[in-house]
Design an enzyme around this catalytic site. Structure first.
Site, PDB file in Angstrom:
ATOM      1  N   SER A 134       7.785   5.361   3.212  1.00  0.00           N
ATOM      2  CA  SER A 134       6.744   6.273   2.876  1.00  0.00           C
ATOM      3  C   SER A 134       6.113   6.696   4.268  1.00  0.00           C
ATOM      4  O   SER A 134       5.399   7.679   4.248  1.00  0.00           O
ATOM      5  CB  SER A 134       5.595   5.589   1.964  1.00  0.00           C
ATOM      6  OG  SER A 134       5.495   4.501   2.489  1.00  0.00           O
ATOM      7  N   HIS A 187       0.549   4.346   7.208  1.00  0.00           N
ATOM      8  CA  HIS A 187       0.731   5.989   6.445  1.00  0.00           C
ATOM      9  C   HIS A 187       0.029   6.936   7.462  1.00  0.00           C
ATOM     10  O   HIS A 187       0.911   8.088   7.796  1.00  0.00           O
ATOM     11  CB  HIS A 187      -0.018   6.127   5.028  1.00  0.00           C
ATOM     12  CG  HIS A 187       0.702   5.411   4.246  1.00  0.00           C
ATOM     13  ND1 HIS A 187       0.374   5.046   2.828  1.00  0.00           N
ATOM     14  CD2 HIS A 187       2.008   5.010   3.982  1.00  0.00           C
ATOM     15  CE1 HIS A 187       1.152   4.514   2.046  1.00  0.00           C
ATOM     16  NE2 HIS A 187       2.281   4.287   2.835  1.00  0.00           N
TER      17      HIS A 187
END
Length: 264
Positions: A134, A187
């Site tokens: 991710s 992230h």
């Protein structure tokens, strides 16, 4: 009543068969590593990014942690999110560029992983282990958001106008609240590198196009490797020239477990 869109397995099969070469390699590596962890559970500890264990002898972790996942659900959601973004990136920049950026000690592994490690050890003084593709998903989303922003600078929500480039940051915050055990810092590190790439600040990390073209022609990559994407899209098209000279068309271009996870 409006009819719902129906799942078409033939379209899915056609899409999978058209995936470019580097995208196939990276997706295969993700699935293969997940499969390898079933008999060899220690692989997760070996591949994960644990800040306190990063040193000159374990720099490989900056490359392996996006390929490793905590479990099947973690892996499959990341694969589904990564595939269209990675396929689009490779179709735009070519297989050699994608391979150079996503493998080895290059920008898209070293930089976001290095930033995460630095933030964890120096600023947060923590040692949270992360893994998962991710970080690449948000990197590519940020890069796409920059391109969209140039064509459409804002979008409206009620009376408010929101800059298009910040949509990945909004998504990062929403996921950090809704999905347990996700890494906000990880992230954001990936999105930050995506913005740098999108605005052109780290494009110098890619080898010069003349060198890439020379490598392609010298090794005849277009002729030898199926699903290879040329760096020179305008000359060769997405997958290079057709491999046959029949009917005079040969020279025409072809159209085209412990630790914290990084996951959706």
């Amino acid at each position: 009543m409006p009819s719902l869109p129906q799942f078409n397995p033939l379209r899915l099969r056609s899409y999978i068969l058209r995936l470019p070469l580097c995208t196939r390699i990276l997706l295969f590596a993700i699935v293969a590593l997940w499969g390898a962890t079933i008999p060899f559970t220690w692989l997760r500890q070996w591949a994960a990014l644990e800040p306190d264990k990063v040193n000159l002898g374990t720099m490989y972790r900056l490359n392996t942690f996006p390929l490793m996942h905590l479990n099947f659900i973690h892996m499959i959601f990341n694969v589904l999110a990564l595939t269209p973004l990675l396929e689009r990136f490779e179709a735009e920049f070519g297989t050699l560029v994608t391979l150079s950026l996503f493998t080895g000690r290059k920008a898209f592994g070293l930089l976001p992983g290095g930033i995460y490690t630095l933030l964890e050890k120096v600023i947060l003084r923590s040692n949270t282990t992360v893994m998962g593709a991710s970080i690449w998903v948000f990197l590519l989303l940020a890069s796409e958001a920059v391109k969209t922003h140039k064509a459409n600078p804002n979008f409206s929500i009620g009376p408010y106008k929101i800059p298009t480039w910040c949509t990945p940051l909004i998504l990062v915050l929403i996921i950090s609240f809704l999905v347990p055990n996700t890494s906000l810092i990880g992230h954001l590190s990936g999105a930050g590198i995506g913005y740098l790439w999108g605005f052109g600040y780290i494009r110098f990390l890619v080898p010069p196009e003349k060198i890439l073209r020379w490598i392609e022609s010298k090794l005849n990559l277009l002729g030898r490797l199926p699903h290879y994407v040329s760096v020179d899209q305008k000359t060769y098209g997405r997958y290079g020239v057709l491999p046959t000279a029949a009917v005079g068309l040969g020279s025409m271009p072809r159209s085209p477990e412990p630790g914290q996870r990084l996951g959706l």
